[in-house]
Scaffold this active site. Structure first.
Site, PDB file in Angstrom:
ATOM      1  N   LYS A   8      -1.883  -7.949   6.361  1.00  0.00           N
ATOM      2  CA  LYS A   8      -1.575  -8.437   5.033  1.00  0.00           C
ATOM      3  C   LYS A   8      -0.190  -8.284   4.609  1.00  0.00           C
ATOM      4  CE  LYS A   8      -3.864  -4.330   3.159  1.00  0.00           C
ATOM      5  NZ  LYS A   8      -4.483  -3.312   4.220  1.00  0.00           N
ATOM      6  N   SER A  59      -0.696   4.303   4.935  1.00  0.00           N
ATOM      7  CA  SER A  59      -0.810   3.289   4.012  1.00  0.00           C
ATOM      8  C   SER A  59      -0.577   3.943   2.463  1.00  0.00           C
ATOM      9  CB  SER A  59      -2.152   2.716   3.852  1.00  0.00           C
ATOM     10  OG  SER A  59      -2.057   1.588   3.055  1.00  0.00           O
ATOM     11  N   HIS A  60      -1.646   3.708   1.497  1.00  0.00           N
ATOM     12  CA  HIS A  60      -1.408   3.971   0.133  1.00  0.00           C
ATOM     13  C   HIS A  60      -1.795   5.480  -0.126  1.00  0.00           C
ATOM     14  CE1 HIS A  60      -5.434   2.887   1.144  1.00  0.00           C
ATOM     15  NE2 HIS A  60      -5.851   3.668   0.046  1.00  0.00           N
ATOM     16  N   ASP A  64       2.100  -3.190   2.861  1.00  0.00           N
ATOM     17  CA  ASP A  64       0.907  -4.369   2.957  1.00  0.00           C
ATOM     18  C   ASP A  64       0.094  -4.767   1.725  1.00  0.00           C
ATOM     19  OD1 ASP A  64      -0.356  -2.194   3.288  1.00  0.00           O
ATOM     20  OD2 ASP A  64      -1.320  -2.571   5.334  1.00  0.00           O
ATOM     21  N   ARG A  65      -0.105  -3.724   0.914  1.00  0.00           N
ATOM     22  CA  ARG A  65      -0.850  -4.103  -0.345  1.00  0.00           C
ATOM     23  C   ARG A  65       0.192  -4.637  -1.324  1.00  0.00           C
ATOM     24  NH1 ARG A  65      -5.645   0.076  -1.033  1.00  0.00           N
ATOM     25  NH2 ARG A  65      -6.450   0.038   0.869  1.00  0.00           N
ATOM     26  N   ASP A 113       2.539  -0.987  -1.764  1.00  0.00           N
ATOM     27  CA  ASP A 113       2.086   0.372  -1.280  1.00  0.00           C
ATOM     28  C   ASP A 113       3.001   1.045  -0.423  1.00  0.00           C
ATOM     29  OD1 ASP A 113       1.297  -1.164   0.867  1.00  0.00           O
ATOM     30  OD2 ASP A 113      -0.513   0.121   1.192  1.00  0.00           O
ATOM     31  N   ASP A 137       3.181   1.371   2.883  1.00  0.00           N
ATOM     32  CA  ASP A 137       3.866   0.705   3.937  1.00  0.00           C
ATOM     33  C   ASP A 137       3.859  -0.896   3.882  1.00  0.00           C
ATOM     34  OD1 ASP A 137       1.023   0.588   3.690  1.00  0.00           O
ATOM     35  OD2 ASP A 137       0.514  -0.141   5.774  1.00  0.00           O
TER      36      ASP A 137
HETATM   37  C1  G16 Z   1      -7.020  -0.821   4.800  1.00  0.00           C
HETATM   38  C2  G16 Z   1      -7.568  -2.100   5.733  1.00  0.00           C
HETATM   39  C3  G16 Z   1      -8.006  -3.185   4.568  1.00  0.00           C
HETATM   40  C4  G16 Z   1      -8.926  -2.414   3.873  1.00  0.00           C
HETATM   41  C5  G16 Z   1      -8.816  -1.255   3.014  1.00  0.00           C
HETATM   42  C6  G16 Z   1      -9.779  -0.786   2.414  1.00  0.00           C
HETATM   43  O1  G16 Z   1      -5.983  -1.211   3.904  1.00  0.00           O
HETATM   44  O2  G16 Z   1      -6.170  -2.594   6.239  1.00  0.00           O
HETATM   45  O3  G16 Z   1      -8.059  -4.264   5.436  1.00  0.00           O
HETATM   46  O4  G16 Z   1      -9.662  -3.536   2.983  1.00  0.00           O
HETATM   47  O5  G16 Z   1      -8.197  -0.659   4.169  1.00  0.00           O
HETATM   48  O6  G16 Z   1     -10.543  -0.059   3.129  1.00  0.00           O
HETATM   49  P1  G16 Z   1     -11.506   0.956   2.629  1.00  0.00           P
HETATM   50  O7  G16 Z   1     -12.282   0.292   1.608  1.00  0.00           O
HETATM   51  O8  G16 Z   1     -12.579   1.210   3.919  1.00  0.00           O
HETATM   52  O9  G16 Z   1     -11.027   2.284   2.263  1.00  0.00           O
HETATM   53  P2  G16 Z   1      -4.779  -0.126   4.246  1.00  0.00           P
HETATM   54  O10 G16 Z   1      -3.862  -0.944   3.154  1.00  0.00           O
HETATM   55  O11 G16 Z   1      -5.098   1.227   3.672  1.00  0.00           O
HETATM   56  O12 G16 Z   1      -4.377  -0.057   5.351  1.00  0.00           O
END
Ligand code: G16
Length: 574
Positions: free
Chosen positions: A390, A123-124, A293-294, A289, A291
């Site tokens: 997302k 992800s990010h 999704d954000r 981000d 991937d």
């Molecule tokens: C993932 C999840 C999201 C979540 C986020 C933050 O996002 O898909 O639903 O809100 O992590 O999680 P945490 O607060 O546990 O770090 P992504 O974009 O990283 O895949």
């Protein structure tokens, strides 16, 4: 003839998926024998069991980060080796191996892939040999695997003793769209996921209205793809299809250019500078981000918090997005730490607003059961029931649709700021700030949570009994968030600590589930002020960080944050 090897292996500790998939340091993966193979075999053991007979297919894509290309070849070799007798397996791989997370969800749903999909992303989190790699499993509904499935996969990682692989399978060339391999009940096809994803977006948005907005001389839009997977989508959809002017960092790089592909005010400096430049002329700025999704939305000189963004989109959806004009809004939802702005929109629309634990997977059942249309999270995630992830570009097109609608209906130049301020006037404003204490000692972080959790179990204890006064704040209630899924009735416990005060403010503490080393403590603070004429100036121009300062002092005092994190201040403030 391709041969299949069965290789003896031993369980590797800590292969547990977090909030969304497994994320680890590349160095650890590369230096631990069988790290990838163990994890993939554990997934396949669970997933292939769900489809004992009949032909099956699976999607394979990722955000283009370092180690993905190599991992794709290994996963294909393992899929070949694990196929069952007389069962055809088809693997759909993204062109160049790059497919955004929302596009994977769309493709799983379009092609109805029985085995779902694997997304190679952290992800990010930063990428490259010194940083992170990750893998997520998405179910046949297109959404992140639920807790039951991820628990089963984790159990497999703890007892694994062998994996199967076909090391001499010819290397797959995924640079060209079309059939890439076919042998012994096994085939690989390279697909153009941008085409499939674009097709879906066209069924949701009014592309002509957005094109018209983007062609206006007095409207400027800039999108920052952060060298992530969305680069190709932004080139082909935002620029080529819709005529968007300026794209930043739209070339996908395996190390994201050495930057942190996280769309926030800290990690998108060029975009932020453009948007806050007094001489600048960009009206809408957006970023997504690694991937895709954000998303982050910024107006001229005006940052839109993710919590406000989803509330505004939900409020406008039926007016300006054809998909919702047709299907209406069935329900809204947010993760627990997200501000309550969307709750007030739900009340106004007379639909239910669900409060779920952090993690997009918790929205899945609500979508599948027709209870939910639009939802969002404070962690820059926004989306709808068009897919089960997302979706960064969906959020951007939603904002473009809102602006196009307002330009058209008022005949006047509106701004992102004026739209959000109008929203605050109607609904009041949640002043909202998140403090992150990154990479702190795991034991200290657990002790912090444990101490508050024990007080809550004792009905508030000495610290949190209702009525206890801290400066100007009087404790109203405290709880450890627990969620019962309204559809399958499964219960998820220990999802964050909530302390509410009698003036309507609250703070929430939870540990992040997306880091790759150490622990991250998140402190979320919210103070809601309803709109009245007396509060007009404060609501329109108040600074959230200033406003929550007294609440932060109280939260620090109650939780002993500095002591347990051994930090004087947070690492990131959003
Ligand atoms: C993932 C999840 C999201 C979540 C986020 C933050 O996002 O898909 O639903 O809100 O992590 O999680 P945490 O607060 O546990 O770090 P992504 O974009 O990283 O895949």
């Amino acid at each position: 003839m391709v041969s299949i090897q069965t290789v003896a292996t031993k369980p590797i500790p800590d292969q547990k998926m977090g909030t969304s998939g497994l994320r680890k340091r590349v160095k650890l993966i590369e230096s631990t024998p069988n790290y990838l193979e163990n994890f993939v075999q554990s997934i396949l053991n669970v997933v292939l069991d769900t489809q004992q007979s009949g032909d099956v297919s699976i999607v394979l894509g990722g955000d283009g980060r370092y180690f993905n290309k190599q991992a794709i070849q290994v996963i294909v070799q393992m899929l070949f080796a694990n196929r069952r007798e007389k069962q055809n397996i088809k693997v759909l791989i993204a062109e160049n191996g790059v497919m955004s997370t929302p596009a994977v969800s769309a493709v799983i749903r379009k092609y109805k892939t029985e085995l779902g999909g694997l997304i190679l992303t952290a992800s990010h989190n930063p990428g490259g040999p010194e940083n992170d790699w990750g893998i997520k499993y998405n179910a046949p509904n297109g959404g992140p695997a639920n807790e039951t499935t991820t628990d089963k996969i984790y159990q497999e990682t703890l007892k694994i003793s062998e994996y199967k692989i076909a090391r001499d399978l010819p290397s797959i060339d995924f640079a060209k769209v079309g059939p890439a391999y076919s042998q012994d009940h096994f085939s690989v096809e390279i697909i153009d996921s941008v085409k499939d994803y674009l097709e879906l977006l066209k069924t949701i948005f009014d592309f002509d209205a957005i094109k018209k907005l983007l062609s206006r001389k007095d409207f400027n839009f800039t999108f920052d793809a952060m060298h992530g997977a969305t680069g190709i989508y932004s080139e082909k959809i935002l620029k080529a299809e819709l005529g968007a002017g300026q794209l930043l960092r739209s070339d996908n790089l395996p190390d994201f250019g050495g930057a942190h592909p996280d769309p926030n005010l800290t990690y998108a400096p060029e975009l932020v500078e453009l948007m806050f430049d007094k001489q600048g002329n960009v009206d809408l700025g957006a970023a997504s981000d690694g991937d895709g999704d954000r998303n982050m939305i910024i107006g001229k000189d005006f940052f839109v918090t993710p919590s406000d963004s989803v509330a505004v989109i939900a409020d406008y959806a039926q007016k300006c997005i054809p998909y919702f004009k047709k299907s209406g809004i069935k329900g809204l939802a947010r993760s627990m730490p997200t501000s309550t702005a969307i709750d007030r929109v739900a009340q106004d629309l007379n639909v239910k607003c669900y409060e779920t634990p952090t993690g997009w997977k918790f929205f899945g059942n609500l979508f599948d059961d027709g209870k939910l249309s639009i939802c969002g999270e404070e962690s820059f995630g926004t989306g709808s029931d068009h897919i089960r992830e997302k979706d960064g570009l969906w959020a951007v097109l939603s904002w473009l649709s809102i602006l196009a609608y307002e330009f058209e209906s008022t005949g006047d130049k509106v701004t992102v700021a004026s739209i959000v301020k109008q929203h605050w006037k109607k609904f009041g404003r949640s002043f909202y700030v998140r403090y992150d204490y990154e990479n702190v000692d795991g034991q200290g972080a657990n002790d912090l949570v444990q101490r508050i959790s024990e007080q809550i179990q004792q009905g508030g204890g000495d610290l949190l009994k209702a009525g206890t006064q801290y400066d100007d704040y009087k404790v109203e209630s405290s709880e450890e968030f627990e969620y019962e899924d309204p559809v399958d009735k499964s219960v998820t416990k220990k999802q964050g600590l909530i302390v509410k005060f009698t003036d309507g403010s609250r703070f929430v503490i939870r540990l992040s589930g997306t880091g790759s080393s150490g622990a991250t403590v998140r402190l979320y603070m919210e103070k809601y002020i309803p709109y009245t004429q007396d509060q007009h100036d404060l609501i329109m121009s108040g600074d959230s960080k200033e406003l929550v300062k007294p609440l932060f002092k109280v939260a620090q005092n109650i939780t002993k944050l500095n002591h347990y994190t051994q930090r004087e201040s947070p690492t990131v403030i959003t």
